[in-house]
Design a protein around this motif. Structure first.
Motif, PDB file in Angstrom:
ATOM      1  N   HIS A  17       0.799  -1.223   0.000  1.00 19.46           N
ATOM      2  CA  HIS A  17       0.000   0.000   0.000  1.00 19.46           C
ATOM      3  C   HIS A  17       0.832   1.273   0.000  1.00 19.46           C
ATOM      4  CE1 HIS A  17      -2.486  -3.223   2.001  1.00 19.46           C
ATOM      5  NE2 HIS A  17      -3.113  -2.985   0.864  1.00 19.46           N
ATOM      6  N   THR A  18       1.583   1.512   1.059  1.00 17.38           N
ATOM      7  CA  THR A  18       2.282   2.790   1.193  1.00 17.38           C
ATOM      8  C   THR A  18       3.473   2.899   0.255  1.00 17.38           C
ATOM      9  OG1 THR A  18       1.604   2.727   3.510  1.00 17.38           O
ATOM     10  CG2 THR A  18       3.134   4.449   2.877  1.00 17.38           C
ATOM     11  N   SER A  19       4.277   1.852   0.140  1.00 19.34           N
ATOM     12  CA  SER A  19       5.417   1.930  -0.780  1.00 19.34           C
ATOM     13  C   SER A  19       4.954   1.960  -2.245  1.00 19.34           C
ATOM     14  CB  SER A  19       6.441   0.823  -0.526  1.00 19.34           C
ATOM     15  OG  SER A  19       5.894  -0.461  -0.658  1.00 19.34           O
ATOM     16  N   PRO A  20       3.900   1.232  -2.655  1.00 16.83           N
ATOM     17  CA  PRO A  20       3.409   1.411  -4.020  1.00 16.83           C
ATOM     18  C   PRO A  20       2.883   2.828  -4.276  1.00 16.83           C
ATOM     19  CG  PRO A  20       2.704  -0.714  -3.236  1.00 16.83           C
ATOM     20  CD  PRO A  20       3.294   0.030  -2.049  1.00 16.83           C
ATOM     21  N   LEU A  21       2.244   3.436  -3.275  1.00 12.43           N
ATOM     22  CA  LEU A  21       1.794   4.821  -3.448  1.00 12.43           C
ATOM     23  C   LEU A  21       3.007   5.719  -3.685  1.00 12.43           C
ATOM     24  CD1 LEU A  21      -0.229   7.135  -3.443  1.00 12.43           C
ATOM     25  CD2 LEU A  21      -0.147   7.093  -0.921  1.00 12.43           C
ATOM     26  N   ALA A  22       4.056   5.543  -2.901  1.00 13.80           N
ATOM     27  CA  ALA A  22       5.266   6.363  -3.068  1.00 13.80           C
ATOM     28  C   ALA A  22       5.885   6.153  -4.445  1.00 13.80           C
ATOM     29  CB  ALA A  22       6.271   6.037  -1.963  1.00 13.80           C
ATOM     30  N   ALA A  23       6.014   4.902  -4.866  1.00  9.82           N
ATOM     31  CA  ALA A  23       6.592   4.620  -6.189  1.00  9.82           C
ATOM     32  C   ALA A  23       5.706   5.171  -7.299  1.00  9.82           C
ATOM     33  CB  ALA A  23       6.799   3.115  -6.369  1.00  9.82           C
ATOM     34  N   GLY A  24       4.385   5.062  -7.139  1.00 13.09           N
ATOM     35  CA  GLY A  24       3.464   5.593  -8.131  1.00 13.09           C
ATOM     36  C   GLY A  24       3.575   7.102  -8.257  1.00 13.09           C
ATOM     37  N   LEU A  25       3.726   7.789  -7.143  1.00 19.16           N
ATOM     38  CA  LEU A  25       3.947   9.242  -7.180  1.00 19.16           C
ATOM     39  C   LEU A  25       5.287   9.555  -7.823  1.00 19.16           C
ATOM     40  CD1 LEU A  25       2.617  10.081  -3.620  1.00 19.16           C
ATOM     41  CD2 LEU A  25       1.693  11.025  -5.752  1.00 19.16           C
ATOM     42  N   HIS A  26       6.312   8.820  -7.429  1.00 18.47           N
ATOM     43  CA  HIS A  26       7.672   9.038  -7.935  1.00 18.47           C
ATOM     44  C   HIS A  26       7.713   8.958  -9.460  1.00 18.47           C
ATOM     45  CE1 HIS A  26      12.164   8.630  -7.270  1.00 18.47           C
ATOM     46  NE2 HIS A  26      12.033   8.339  -8.547  1.00 18.47           N
ATOM     47  N   LEU A  27       7.017   8.007 -10.021  1.00 16.58           N
ATOM     48  CA  LEU A  27       7.049   7.773 -11.466  1.00 16.58           C
ATOM     49  C   LEU A  27       5.905   8.464 -12.220  1.00 16.58           C
ATOM     50  CD1 LEU A  27       8.108   4.028 -11.437  1.00 16.58           C
ATOM     51  CD2 LEU A  27       9.514   6.014 -12.031  1.00 16.58           C
ATOM     52  N   GLY A  28       5.090   9.246 -11.518  1.00 23.32           N
ATOM     53  CA  GLY A  28       4.004   9.961 -12.179  1.00 23.32           C
ATOM     54  C   GLY A  28       2.804   9.101 -12.523  1.00 23.32           C
ATOM     55  N   LEU A  29       2.689   7.948 -11.914  1.00 22.06           N
ATOM     56  CA  LEU A  29       1.546   7.067 -12.164  1.00 22.06           C
ATOM     57  C   LEU A  29       0.323   7.474 -11.341  1.00 22.06           C
ATOM     58  CD1 LEU A  29       3.521   3.693 -12.100  1.00 22.06           C
ATOM     59  CD2 LEU A  29       2.830   5.033 -14.102  1.00 22.06           C
ATOM     60  N   ILE A  30       0.574   8.215 -10.275  1.00 18.48           N
ATOM     61  CA  ILE A  30      -0.483   8.773  -9.425  1.00 18.48           C
ATOM     62  C   ILE A  30      -0.305  10.287  -9.484  1.00 18.48           C
ATOM     63  CG2 ILE A  30      -1.234   9.061  -7.014  1.00 18.48           C
ATOM     64  CD1 ILE A  30      -2.021   6.351  -7.977  1.00 18.48           C
ATOM     65  N   PRO A  31      -1.370  11.027  -9.789  1.00 21.01           N
ATOM     66  CA  PRO A  31      -1.229  12.485  -9.871  1.00 21.01           C
ATOM     67  C   PRO A  31      -1.011  13.118  -8.494  1.00 21.01           C
ATOM     68  CG  PRO A  31      -3.501  11.820 -10.330  1.00 21.01           C
ATOM     69  CD  PRO A  31      -2.701  10.566 -10.163  1.00 21.01           C
ATOM     70  N   TRP A  32      -0.124  14.090  -8.458  1.00 24.68           N
ATOM     71  CA  TRP A  32       0.194  14.807  -7.223  1.00 24.68           C
ATOM     72  C   TRP A  32      -0.938  15.767  -6.870  1.00 24.68           C
ATOM     73  CZ3 TRP A  32       5.103  15.029  -4.567  1.00 24.68           C
ATOM     74  CH2 TRP A  32       6.023  14.090  -5.038  1.00 24.68           C
ATOM     75  N   GLY A  33      -1.216  15.874  -5.571  1.00 24.69           N
ATOM     76  CA  GLY A  33      -2.144  16.877  -5.080  1.00 24.69           C
ATOM     77  C   GLY A  33      -3.600  16.633  -5.388  1.00 24.69           C
ATOM     78  N   GLN A  34      -3.931  15.482  -5.927  1.00 27.83           N
ATOM     79  CA  GLN A  34      -5.320  15.169  -6.239  1.00 27.83           C
ATOM     80  C   GLN A  34      -5.794  14.044  -5.332  1.00 27.83           C
ATOM     81  OE1 GLN A  34      -6.003  14.433 -10.389  1.00 27.83           O
ATOM     82  NE2 GLN A  34      -4.746  16.163 -11.035  1.00 27.83           N
ATOM     83  N   PRO A  35      -7.074  14.054  -4.975  1.00 29.43           N
ATOM     84  CA  PRO A  35      -7.598  12.987  -4.127  1.00 29.43           C
ATOM     85  C   PRO A  35      -7.359  11.611  -4.758  1.00 29.43           C
ATOM     86  CG  PRO A  35      -9.195  14.759  -4.319  1.00 29.43           C
ATOM     87  CD  PRO A  35      -8.098  15.047  -5.303  1.00 29.43           C
ATOM     88  N   LEU A  36      -7.020  10.668  -3.923  1.00 27.05           N
ATOM     89  CA  LEU A  36      -6.797   9.293  -4.389  1.00 27.05           C
ATOM     90  C   LEU A  36      -8.125   8.609  -4.664  1.00 27.05           C
ATOM     91  CD1 LEU A  36      -4.050   8.185  -1.856  1.00 27.05           C
ATOM     92  CD2 LEU A  36      -3.732   8.823  -4.243  1.00 27.05           C
ATOM     93  N   THR A  37      -8.106   7.734  -5.652  1.00 27.79           N
ATOM     94  CA  THR A  37      -9.278   6.906  -5.931  1.00 27.79           C
ATOM     95  C   THR A  37      -8.837   5.447  -5.919  1.00 27.79           C
ATOM     96  OG1 THR A  37      -8.940   6.871  -8.325  1.00 27.79           O
ATOM     97  CG2 THR A  37     -10.275   8.694  -7.425  1.00 27.79           C
ATOM     98  N   LEU A  38      -9.771   4.575  -5.650  1.00 29.91           N
ATOM     99  CA  LEU A  38      -9.465   3.147  -5.680  1.00 29.91           C
ATOM    100  C   LEU A  38      -9.026   2.739  -7.074  1.00 29.91           C
ATOM    101  CD1 LEU A  38      -9.295   0.419  -4.320  1.00 29.91           C
ATOM    102  CD2 LEU A  38     -11.744   0.113  -4.757  1.00 29.91           C
ATOM    103  N   GLU A  39      -9.652   3.283  -8.093  1.00 33.25           N
ATOM    104  CA  GLU A  39      -9.302   2.926  -9.468  1.00 33.25           C
ATOM    105  C   GLU A  39      -7.847   3.274  -9.772  1.00 33.25           C
ATOM    106  OE1 GLU A  39     -12.035   4.833  -8.635  1.00 33.25           O
ATOM    107  OE2 GLU A  39     -13.440   3.158  -8.802  1.00 33.25           O
ATOM    108  N   ALA A  40      -7.403   4.454  -9.344  1.00 33.45           N
ATOM    109  CA  ALA A  40      -6.014   4.857  -9.583  1.00 33.45           C
ATOM    110  C   ALA A  40      -5.052   3.953  -8.814  1.00 33.45           C
ATOM    111  CB  ALA A  40      -5.805   6.316  -9.187  1.00 33.45           C
ATOM    112  N   LEU A  41      -5.385   3.642  -7.569  1.00 28.21           N
ATOM    113  CA  LEU A  41      -4.516   2.783  -6.765  1.00 28.21           C
ATOM    114  C   LEU A  41      -4.459   1.371  -7.323  1.00 28.21           C
ATOM    115  CD1 LEU A  41      -5.548   4.069  -3.226  1.00 28.21           C
ATOM    116  CD2 LEU A  41      -3.321   4.384  -4.347  1.00 28.21           C
ATOM    117  N   GLU A  42      -5.586   0.857  -7.797  1.00 31.09           N
ATOM    118  CA  GLU A  42      -5.608  -0.500  -8.344  1.00 31.09           C
ATOM    119  C   GLU A  42      -4.796  -0.631  -9.627  1.00 31.09           C
ATOM    120  OE1 GLU A  42      -9.848  -1.239  -8.489  1.00 31.09           O
ATOM    121  OE2 GLU A  42      -9.704  -2.512  -6.705  1.00 31.09           O
TER     122      GLU A  42
END
Length: 163
Positions: A17-42
């Motif tokens: 959970h937490t380390s994938p979120l960090a890696a996703g942010l690091h690589l631009g797979l999760i947008p910065w500053g926007q609310p998280l969604t289950l779809e984005a995390l999945e």
């Protein structure tokens, strides 16, 4: 593919959970500053999919913006043991010439809400309520995870400027 000048390894308790979120942010797979969604995390490959058998397994995500590789690993509360094993394996695989590694543990950012969500989803198999708690819990710590990743990216930029 650019040459690899080093590694960034994000670690947390289970690597789910937490380390994938960090890696996703690091690589631009999760947008910065926007609310998280289950779809984005999945969409993050290991999100809420790993088991206890995966602890200590390095999960390679890809190349980052400063010619480094990004990976995640779950340490199961045995950070020093897993860190030593991963780093020594990397050193042995490279013939003693391992690239510099920036190890970033995000375990300290976990909250009871994230832990409860992970427990429900991974241990009890109650994925729907567990993932709902995970999204809420990860959203609460998202600013802290973003700050940690921003610090890593700033350090990498500083190192790249020195080269």
């Amino acid at each position: 593919m650019p040459s690899t000048e080093g590694w960034v390894i994000y670690s947390c308790y289970g690597g789910n959970h937490t380390s994938p979120l960090a890696a996703g942010l690091h690589l631009g797979l999760i947008p910065w500053g926007q609310p998280l969604t289950l779809e984005a995390l999945e969409r993050l490959p290991p999100f809420d999919r790993l088991t206890g058998a995966d602890l200590g397994r390095l999960y390679l995500w890809g190349d980052g913006p400063y010619h480094h590789r990004v990976a995640t690993v779950g340490h199961g509360g045995r950070l020093s043991l897993v860190r030593a094993a991963v780093l020594s394996a990397m050193d042995a695989a490279s013939g003693g010439q391992a690239a510099p590694t920036l190890w970033v543990d995000v375990y300290d950012l976990l909250t009871p809400l994230v832990r409860a969500g992970g427990f429900l989803s991974r241990r009890l198999g109650l994925t729907r309520p567990g993932r709902a708690l995970l999204v809420a819990g990860l959203e609460r710590i998202r600013p802290a995870v973003e700050a940690r990743v921003a610090g890593v990216l700033a350090e990498l930029a500083r190192r790249a400027g020195e080269a």
